[in-house]
Structures are given as C-alpha cells and as structure tokens.
Design a protein around this motif. Structure first.
Motif, short mmCIF file in Angstrom:
data_model
loop_
_atom_site.label_atom_id
_atom_site.label_comp_id
_atom_site.label_asym_id
_atom_site.label_seq_id
_atom_site.Cartn_x
_atom_site.Cartn_y
_atom_site.Cartn_z
N SER A 185 1.00 -1.41 -0.08
CA SER A 185 -0.03 -0.08 0.00
C SER A 185 0.93 1.10 -0.13
CB SER A 185 -0.79 -0.04 1.09
OG SER A 185 -0.19 -0.02 2.37
N VAL A 186 0.38 2.41 -0.46
CA VAL A 186 1.24 3.69 -0.40
C VAL A 186 0.00 4.80 -0.28
CG1 VAL A 186 0.44 3.88 -2.81
CG2 VAL A 186 2.67 4.98 -2.23
N LYS A 187 0.89 5.57 0.48
CA LYS A 187 0.36 7.00 0.81
C LYS A 187 0.07 7.83 -0.31
CE LYS A 187 0.87 7.41 5.99
NZ LYS A 187 1.19 8.38 7.06
N ARG A 188 0.97 8.24 -1.06
CA ARG A 188 1.21 9.04 -2.27
C ARG A 188 1.21 8.49 -3.55
NH1 ARG A 188 1.22 14.87 -2.67
NH2 ARG A 188 1.79 15.63 -4.43
N LEU A 189 0.63 8.52 -4.50
CA LEU A 189 0.73 8.00 -5.77
C LEU A 189 0.79 9.24 -6.90
CD1 LEU A 189 1.34 5.51 -7.61
CD2 LEU A 189 -1.13 5.18 -7.75
N ASP A 190 1.91 9.53 -7.57
CA ASP A 190 1.85 10.36 -8.61
C ASP A 190 2.22 9.91 -9.98
OD1 ASP A 190 2.40 12.40 -10.11
OD2 ASP A 190 3.43 13.83 -8.63
N VAL A 191 1.36 9.85 -10.76
CA VAL A 191 1.30 9.11 -12.05
C VAL A 191 1.32 10.02 -13.35
CG1 VAL A 191 0.28 7.39 -13.56
CG2 VAL A 191 -0.17 7.30 -11.20
N TYR A 192 2.73 10.40 -13.39
CA TYR A 192 2.97 11.48 -14.76
C TYR A 192 2.35 12.58 -14.65
CZ TYR A 192 4.20 6.65 -16.57
OH TYR A 192 4.78 5.35 -16.72
N ARG A 193 2.02 13.17 -13.59
CA ARG A 193 1.05 14.41 -13.34
C ARG A 193 1.92 15.66 -13.97
NH1 ARG A 193 -1.24 18.03 -14.32
NH2 ARG A 193 -2.67 19.27 -12.91
N GLU A 194 3.19 15.63 -13.73
CA GLU A 194 3.75 16.64 -14.13
C GLU A 194 4.83 16.60 -15.36
OE1 GLU A 194 5.65 18.74 -10.61
OE2 GLU A 194 3.72 18.84 -9.83
N GLU B 108 -3.66 8.79 0.40
CA GLU B 108 -4.12 9.69 0.92
C GLU B 108 -3.90 11.00 -0.32
OE1 GLU B 108 -1.86 11.00 4.40
OE2 GLU B 108 -2.55 9.21 5.57
N SER B 109 -3.04 10.42 -1.18
CA SER B 109 -3.00 11.57 -2.23
C SER B 109 -2.89 11.01 -3.77
CB SER B 109 -1.84 12.43 -2.08
OG SER B 109 -1.48 13.18 -3.06
N LEU B 110 -3.56 11.52 -4.72
CA LEU B 110 -3.54 10.77 -6.00
C LEU B 110 -3.28 11.82 -6.82
CD1 LEU B 110 -3.51 8.25 -8.04
CD2 LEU B 110 -5.90 8.54 -8.10
N ASN B 111 -2.34 11.63 -7.82
CA ASN B 111 -2.22 12.79 -8.96
C ASN B 111 -2.10 12.16 -10.08
OD1 ASN B 111 -1.66 15.21 -7.11
ND2 ASN B 111 0.14 14.03 -6.33
#
Length: 243
Positions: free
Chosen positions: A88-97, A128-131
């Motif tokens: 599991s992960v708290k923050r997942l950033d998928v190519y957002r920037e 907690e955070s998805l980008n």
C-alpha cells in the motif's frame, strides 16, 4: 562523431533488449521488491526521452504515441505488482507533471478490471494523495485495431534538473490518422461500466488530495468521456477526509 556512434549503438542495443521483455518477469521482480516494502510513503512515475548513455531530454518533444503506450505499460506493471505483493502507498503520482504524458482512460479501466476487490482495497487503503494525468481514448496501435503489447519507446528515469511547462498549443495533435479516435468512435467513449479511476477511488477512503489532469486526445471538441468520469466519481465515491 565517435560519441554519437557509440550512443546510437547503445540505444539500438537497449531497444533489442526492450523488445525481449516479458511483462510477467518484470512484475515478478517488482513484486519481490515491494514485498520487502509493504507500506510505502510514495510512488512517483516519472519519464524522460533517453537519447544516449548519459543524456535524457524532456518528454515535451517526444513521439507522443510511443510515449503514452510506454507510460501506460509501465503503470500496468507497477499497479499489478503492488496488488499482487499486498503493498500500500500513501501518495501516488502518475505522470502528473510530465509534459505531454498521459494514460488513456480506457487503459486505466482495463487495469482496474483485472484486479480483485480485495487487491484494490489492500493497495488503496492508505492512499491519501493521488495525482494522475489521463487522456481520452487513442488507438492501441496505429496499424491495427488490436492492442500491440510490444510497442515500446525509450522513456524512463528521473529528470529533476529539467523543468518544462506544458504546451497549450495542441493543434499538432488533432489528426485522427495520427492515432486518435474520432469522437463518434465507440472506443473513444467510456463503457457503461464503472470507469477504472472510479473503481480505484472507491477503495481509497483515506484520500485527502485528488489531482486529475485531463487531456483531449481527440483533437476535436471534448467528448462526454470526462463528464462520465467526473459524474461517476461524484456519485460513486465517498471521501470523508478530502481536503
């Protein structure tokens, strides 16, 4: 000139290696690693165009089609490995920037559909955070109507030293023959089933931040795909801690 020839030979060798990739083997390696890190703070999928042994460039001027297919493939490997390892992960950033880098919404639906409810719940319970940067539909292959699982492009790695703004002029992305689907094509519209992004979010009760980026890959007026996604999220999810 000698350095150029050396870099070219290196890239061609890497492309040969990439062509021999077996997804299940990549997933297994990732899974074994993630099992030793069951609770991660964050995962960030980044990308760059590799043009030599030590040289990487922004994705701004990259071949968008190859880039998106590769980005989507990498996302599927990571998500599958997370689900199978119980990570599991708290923050997942998928190519957002990452400039001009997206995952077609239909691909996300396919990946979510392949995972069981318990796998999704375990993977997203701490989220907690998805980008996420996504696009409307494009063809899975420029030459056929069937998905081409072997489509690859040299695109990986961090490039924190280079910052590039998104281009607002997307007129070069407006030709259907370049790989886009017309607005009336059934594959350009989400199915009646729950969109994949909604299925992910339904299992993320701890979500505090949601940042979705939408790109109109059709090159025409926006289809109703995004209306369906936003409406689905609004009516089918519940985030009591959303900030």
């Amino acid at each position: 000139m000698s350095n150029f020839k050396s870099d070219l030979d290196w890239l061609q060798e890497k492309q040969k290696e990439r062509a021999k990739e077996v997804p299940s083997e990549k997933i297994e390696v990732l899974k074994l690693t993630l099992r030793r890190l069951p609770k991660l703070e964050s995962i960030r999928l980044d990308g760059a165009s590799v043009v030599g042994r030590t040289l990487k460039r922004s994705t701004q001027g990259a071949d968008w089609y190859q880039l998106w297919m590769r980005a989507s493939h990498i996302f599927s490997l990571v998500v599958t490995a997370m689900a199978q390892s119980g990570t599991s992960v708290k923050r997942l950033d998928v190519y957002r920037e990452i400039p001009r880098c997206c995952i077609p919404s239909g691909h996300i639906t396919s990946y979510a559909s392949s995972l069981g409810t318990k796998q999704l719940e375990m993977m997203c319970e701490r989220l907690e955070s998805l980008n996420l940067s996504m696009s409307t539909e494009i063809r899975s292959s420029l030459n056929t109507e069937e998905p081409d699982q072997n489509t690859v492009h040299e695109h990986e790695g961090d490039n924190d030293d280079e910052k590039t703004l998104y281009s607002e002029d997307e007129s070069e992305l407006s030709k259907p023959e370049d790989g886009y689907l017309s607005p009336g094509d059934p594959r350009a519209i989400l199915s009646r089933e729950t969109p994949g992004i909604t299925r992910f979010l339904m299992t993320a009760p701890a979500l505090r931040e949601l940042d979705l980026s939408f790109r109109n890959a059709l090159g025409y007026e926006m289809s109703d795909s995004y209306d369906r996604i936003i409406g689905s999220i609004a009516h089918e999810t519940n985030f009591p801690m959303l900030e």
